[in-house]
Design a protein around this motif. Structure first.
Motif, PDB file in Angstrom:
ATOM      1  N   ASP A   1       6.148   3.705   1.898  1.00  0.00           N
ATOM      2  CA  ASP A   1       6.283   5.024   1.291  1.00  0.00           C
ATOM      3  C   ASP A   1       7.548   4.941   0.437  1.00  0.00           C
ATOM      4  OD1 ASP A   1       7.107   7.590   0.758  1.00  0.00           O
ATOM      5  OD2 ASP A   1       7.035   8.269   2.847  1.00  0.00           O
ATOM      6  N   ALA A   2       7.338   4.821  -0.861  1.00  0.00           N
ATOM      7  CA  ALA A   2       8.469   4.567  -1.758  1.00  0.00           C
ATOM      8  C   ALA A   2       9.392   5.761  -1.905  1.00  0.00           C
ATOM      9  CB  ALA A   2       7.959   4.133  -3.137  1.00  0.00           C
ATOM     10  N   VAL A   3       8.912   6.954  -1.555  1.00  0.00           N
ATOM     11  CA  VAL A   3       9.762   8.142  -1.691  1.00  0.00           C
ATOM     12  C   VAL A   3      10.830   8.152  -0.600  1.00  0.00           C
ATOM     13  CG1 VAL A   3       9.832  10.653  -1.573  1.00  0.00           C
ATOM     14  CG2 VAL A   3       8.097   9.521  -2.960  1.00  0.00           C
TER      15      VAL A   3
ATOM     16  N   LEU B   1       0.878  -1.180   0.000  1.00  0.00           N
ATOM     17  CA  LEU B   1       0.000   0.000   0.000  1.00  0.00           C
ATOM     18  C   LEU B   1       0.906   1.217   0.000  1.00  0.00           C
ATOM     19  CD1 LEU B   1      -2.513  -1.373   2.664  1.00  0.00           C
ATOM     20  CD2 LEU B   1      -2.811  -1.338   0.177  1.00  0.00           C
ATOM     21  N   ASN B   2       1.182   1.726  -1.189  1.00  0.00           N
ATOM     22  CA  ASN B   2       2.164   2.799  -1.338  1.00  0.00           C
ATOM     23  C   ASN B   2       1.536   4.176  -1.063  1.00  0.00           C
ATOM     24  OD1 ASN B   2       4.754   3.765  -1.943  1.00  0.00           O
ATOM     25  ND2 ASN B   2       4.145   4.237  -4.055  1.00  0.00           N
ATOM     26  N   LYS B   3       2.404   5.151  -0.889  1.00  0.00           N
ATOM     27  CA  LYS B   3       1.996   6.527  -0.553  1.00  0.00           C
ATOM     28  C   LYS B   3       1.293   6.564   0.807  1.00  0.00           C
ATOM     29  CE  LYS B   3       1.701   7.551  -5.481  1.00  0.00           C
ATOM     30  NZ  LYS B   3       1.274   8.428  -6.543  1.00  0.00           N
ATOM     31  N   PHE B   4       1.749   5.670   1.686  1.00  0.00           N
ATOM     32  CA  PHE B   4       1.214   5.611   3.039  1.00  0.00           C
ATOM     33  C   PHE B   4       1.417   6.944   3.760  1.00  0.00           C
ATOM     34  CE2 PHE B   4       2.074   4.040   7.555  1.00  0.00           C
ATOM     35  CZ  PHE B   4       0.734   4.047   7.912  1.00  0.00           C
ATOM     36  N   ASP B   5       2.439   7.685   3.349  1.00  0.00           N
ATOM     37  CA  ASP B   5       2.696   9.002   3.960  1.00  0.00           C
ATOM     38  C   ASP B   5       1.524   9.957   3.749  1.00  0.00           C
ATOM     39  OD1 ASP B   5       3.628   8.717   1.202  1.00  0.00           O
ATOM     40  OD2 ASP B   5       4.283  10.800   1.330  1.00  0.00           O
ATOM     41  N   LEU B   6       0.713   9.710   2.717  1.00  0.00           N
ATOM     42  CA  LEU B   6      -0.420  10.598   2.425  1.00  0.00           C
ATOM     43  C   LEU B   6      -1.740  10.027   2.945  1.00  0.00           C
ATOM     44  CD1 LEU B   6       0.475  11.481  -1.289  1.00  0.00           C
ATOM     45  CD2 LEU B   6       0.819  12.934   0.722  1.00  0.00           C
TER      46      LEU B   6
ATOM     47  N   PRO C   1      -0.812   2.979 -13.706  1.00  0.00           N
ATOM     48  CA  PRO C   1       0.082   4.132 -13.873  1.00  0.00           C
ATOM     49  C   PRO C   1       0.028   5.069 -12.651  1.00  0.00           C
ATOM     50  CG  PRO C   1      -1.124   3.741 -15.895  1.00  0.00           C
ATOM     51  CD  PRO C   1      -1.715   2.823 -14.857  1.00  0.00           C
ATOM     52  N   ASN C   2       1.164   5.632 -12.334  1.00  0.00           N
ATOM     53  CA  ASN C   2       1.287   6.639 -11.271  1.00  0.00           C
ATOM     54  C   ASN C   2       1.200   6.132  -9.839  1.00  0.00           C
ATOM     55  OD1 ASN C   2       1.871   9.302 -12.077  1.00  0.00           O
ATOM     56  ND2 ASN C   2      -0.041   9.285 -13.236  1.00  0.00           N
ATOM     57  N   VAL C   3       1.136   4.839  -9.672  1.00  0.00           N
ATOM     58  CA  VAL C   3       1.006   4.316  -8.319  1.00  0.00           C
ATOM     59  C   VAL C   3       2.357   4.298  -7.599  1.00  0.00           C
ATOM     60  CG1 VAL C   3       1.237   1.853  -8.882  1.00  0.00           C
ATOM     61  CG2 VAL C   3      -0.255   2.560  -6.993  1.00  0.00           C
ATOM     62  N   GLY C   4       3.434   4.478  -8.382  1.00  0.00           N
ATOM     63  CA  GLY C   4       4.753   4.577  -7.762  1.00  0.00           C
ATOM     64  C   GLY C   4       5.701   3.428  -8.104  1.00  0.00           C
ATOM     65  N   LYS C   5       5.420   2.718  -9.184  1.00  0.00           N
ATOM     66  CA  LYS C   5       6.246   1.555  -9.564  1.00  0.00           C
ATOM     67  C   LYS C   5       7.703   1.943  -9.803  1.00  0.00           C
ATOM     68  CE  LYS C   5       3.596   0.682 -13.119  1.00  0.00           C
ATOM     69  NZ  LYS C   5       2.626   1.763 -12.842  1.00  0.00           N
ATOM     70  N   SER C   6       7.925   2.986 -10.615  1.00  0.00           N
ATOM     71  CA  SER C   6       9.307   3.381 -10.934  1.00  0.00           C
ATOM     72  C   SER C   6      10.023   3.888  -9.692  1.00  0.00           C
ATOM     73  CB  SER C   6       9.307   4.471 -12.004  1.00  0.00           C
ATOM     74  OG  SER C   6       8.464   4.105 -13.052  1.00  0.00           O
ATOM     75  N   THR C   7       9.314   4.664  -8.901  1.00  0.00           N
ATOM     76  CA  THR C   7       9.914   5.184  -7.669  1.00  0.00           C
ATOM     77  C   THR C   7      10.371   4.029  -6.788  1.00  0.00           C
ATOM     78  OG1 THR C   7       8.323   7.004  -7.805  1.00  0.00           O
ATOM     79  CG2 THR C   7       9.502   6.768  -5.729  1.00  0.00           C
ATOM     80  N   LEU C   8       9.531   3.012  -6.675  1.00  0.00           N
ATOM     81  CA  LEU C   8       9.858   1.859  -5.836  1.00  0.00           C
ATOM     82  C   LEU C   8      11.047   1.085  -6.397  1.00  0.00           C
ATOM     83  CD1 LEU C   8       9.189  -0.054  -3.462  1.00  0.00           C
ATOM     84  CD2 LEU C   8       7.657  -1.277  -5.005  1.00  0.00           C
TER      85      LEU C   8
ATOM     86  N   ALA D   1      12.587   4.302 -15.759  1.00  0.00           N
ATOM     87  CA  ALA D   1      12.091   5.605 -16.181  1.00  0.00           C
ATOM     88  C   ALA D   1      10.638   5.714 -15.742  1.00  0.00           C
ATOM     89  CB  ALA D   1      12.199   5.735 -17.683  1.00  0.00           C
ATOM     90  N   THR D   2      10.261   6.866 -15.189  1.00  0.00           N
ATOM     91  CA  THR D   2       8.858   7.020 -14.832  1.00  0.00           C
ATOM     92  C   THR D   2       8.059   7.233 -16.111  1.00  0.00           C
ATOM     93  OG1 THR D   2       9.395   9.298 -14.385  1.00  0.00           O
ATOM     94  CG2 THR D   2       9.117   7.888 -12.480  1.00  0.00           C
ATOM     95  N   GLY D   3       6.822   6.850 -16.055  1.00  0.00           N
ATOM     96  CA  GLY D   3       5.954   7.069 -17.198  1.00  0.00           C
ATOM     97  C   GLY D   3       6.146   6.076 -18.335  1.00  0.00           C
TER      98      GLY D   3
HETATM   99  P1  GDP Z   1       4.602   4.760 -11.924  1.00  0.00           P
HETATM  100  O1  GDP Z   1       3.861   5.342 -13.071  1.00  0.00           O
HETATM  101  O2  GDP Z   1       3.803   3.683 -11.243  1.00  0.00           O
HETATM  102  O3  GDP Z   1       5.990   4.303 -12.247  1.00  0.00           O
HETATM  103  O4  GDP Z   1       4.698   5.912 -10.816  1.00  0.00           O
HETATM  104  P2  GDP Z   1       5.945   6.849 -10.441  1.00  0.00           P
HETATM  105  O5  GDP Z   1       7.011   6.059  -9.760  1.00  0.00           O
HETATM  106  O6  GDP Z   1       6.317   7.637 -11.640  1.00  0.00           O
HETATM  107  O7  GDP Z   1       5.290   7.799  -9.344  1.00  0.00           O
HETATM  108  C1  GDP Z   1       4.228   8.676  -9.636  1.00  0.00           C
HETATM  109  C2  GDP Z   1       4.274   9.853  -8.693  1.00  0.00           C
HETATM  110  O8  GDP Z   1       3.996   9.429  -7.367  1.00  0.00           O
HETATM  111  C3  GDP Z   1       5.618  10.529  -8.651  1.00  0.00           C
HETATM  112  O9  GDP Z   1       5.407  11.921  -8.595  1.00  0.00           O
HETATM  113  C4  GDP Z   1       6.245  10.027  -7.354  1.00  0.00           C
HETATM  114  O10 GDP Z   1       7.135  10.942  -6.780  1.00  0.00           O
HETATM  115  C5  GDP Z   1       5.020   9.874  -6.482  1.00  0.00           C
HETATM  116  N1  GDP Z   1       5.207   8.845  -5.441  1.00  0.00           N
HETATM  117  C6  GDP Z   1       5.596   7.564  -5.619  1.00  0.00           C
HETATM  118  N2  GDP Z   1       5.622   6.912  -4.445  1.00  0.00           N
HETATM  119  C7  GDP Z   1       5.237   7.785  -3.496  1.00  0.00           C
HETATM  120  C8  GDP Z   1       5.063   7.716  -2.050  1.00  0.00           C
HETATM  121  O11 GDP Z   1       5.235   6.673  -1.407  1.00  0.00           O
HETATM  122  N3  GDP Z   1       4.631   8.851  -1.441  1.00  0.00           N
HETATM  123  C9  GDP Z   1       4.387  10.008  -2.113  1.00  0.00           C
HETATM  124  N4  GDP Z   1       3.975  11.060  -1.415  1.00  0.00           N
HETATM  125  N5  GDP Z   1       4.546  10.106  -3.441  1.00  0.00           N
HETATM  126  C10 GDP Z   1       4.961   9.025  -4.119  1.00  0.00           C
END
Ligand code: GDP
Length: 296
Positions: free
Chosen positions: A86-88, A57-62, A129-136, A147-149
């Motif tokens: 929280d992948a960030v 469950l990502n973005k737990f910080d929010l 998309p945008n769930v945070g896969k690349s960040t993780l 690469a994101t996106g």
């Molecule tokens: P992808 O499309 O699944 O690869 O998603 P990205 O990795 O590109 O992330 C999409 C956006 O979500 C980016 O702006 C990240 O910085 C943001 N993000 C990813 N993980 C987290 C997290 O755990 N917390 C917060 N606050 N933002 C996150």
């Protein structure tokens, strides 16, 4: 960027994941902690064909910590281990390896009995998309590898990324589509920023978010905007719009003549919400009473 999903994209995305399943031990299903079901692919169980799966469950910080705990219990009832992360910042990410190994416990024990030293767990990260896969992936790899996106349908050579000595990831995540045909899901995805902003009906999305906050996050509205929303009739759209206007007034979204610019107010509300400036807010709860079942 959110991708326009067409049947052809879905078939291709699905096929790509199915091919990768042969190469891996565990699927890491990434969901948005604020909207775990709305950020979930409607066909996920079918696509994964019973592969061992860890839910993150990502973005737990929010997200609202209490609601997130309710979601962890929800997934447990469904037989799935769900871990808020929280992948960030990398919070709780050290848990990924032991949790993945736990899913493969029997296999690992069998190997140990035969005197085989188990190799690193091989995993595929999947999510919308945008769930945070690349960040993780970047975070686990300790460098920028994804690469994101990413676009579905763009195949690159498969590569394993080492995330420590006990975990290896496929470098391209599996991109899945959300259940966007459901209007409630669409609003939740839009409110959290998972849908491209250029195509957003801002007022409609902000209306949904404000209504949800009036219902479940009275305190946050009081703290951030000194608004007292007690006794508001949620069945009356006008009363919800008045809350939006009150926020707009506090945030200085006025047109000439002193009227509130609702469009601008809506944009600000959503930007604040997504940035966590309203506090930690989830937009979906297992007890919401809405039918959010995945397998429909
Ligand atoms: P992808 O499309 O699944 O690869 O998603 P990205 O990795 O590109 O992330 C999409 C956006 O979500 C980016 O702006 C990240 O910085 C943001 N993000 C990813 N993980 C987290 C997290 O755990 N917390 C917060 N606050 N933002 C996150």
């Amino acid at each position: 960027m959110t991708i326009q999903w067409f049947p052809g994209h879905m078939t291709r995305a699905r096929r790509q994941i199915e091919e990768k399943l042969k190469l891996i031990d565990v699927v890491i299903e990434l969901l948005d902690a604020r909207i775990p079901l709305s950020s979930r692919n409607p066909m996920i169980d079918e696509i994964l064909q019973g592969k061992p799966r860890l839910v993150l469950l990502n973005k737990f910080d929010l997200a609202d910590p209490q609601t997130t705990q309710a979601w962890v219990a929800y997934f447990k009832r469904k037989g799935l281990d769900a871990l808020p992360i929280d992948a960030v910042t990398g919070n709780q990410m050290k848990e990924i390896v032991p949790r993945s190994q736990a899913l493969l416990k029997e296999k690992i024990e069998r190997q140990l009995r035969k005197g085989i030293q188990p190799r690193a767990v091989r995993a595929l990260i999947v999510g919308i998309p945008n769930v945070g896969k690349s960040t993780l992936i970047n975070r686990l790899a300790g460098r920028k590898v994804a690469a994101t996106g990413d676009k579905p349908g763009v195949t690159k050579g498969q590569q394993w990324i080492k995330a420590g000595s006990e975990l290896e990831l496929l470098d391209t995540p599996g991109i899945l589509w959300p259940k966007f045909e459901d209007p409630g899901v669409g609003l939740r995805l839009a409110a959290t920023g998972a849908i491209r902003d250029e195509v957003l009906p801002w007022e409609e999305v902000a209306f949904f978010a404000v209504k949800y906050m009036v219902q479940y996050y009275e305190e946050a509205l009081k703290e951030r905007f000194s608004l007292d929303v007690e006794g508001i009739d949620l069945e009356n759209p006008q009363e919800v719009v008045e809350v939006m206007e009150a926020i707009g007034r506090k945030r200085g979204c006025l047109q000439s003549g002193g009227r509130v610019d609702l469009e601008k107010a809506s944009t600000l509300i959503l930007r604040d919400l997504r940035a966590g400036k309203m506090g930690r807010i989830s937009l979906e709860h297992p007890d919401d009473g809405v039918d959010l079942s995945v397998e429909r």
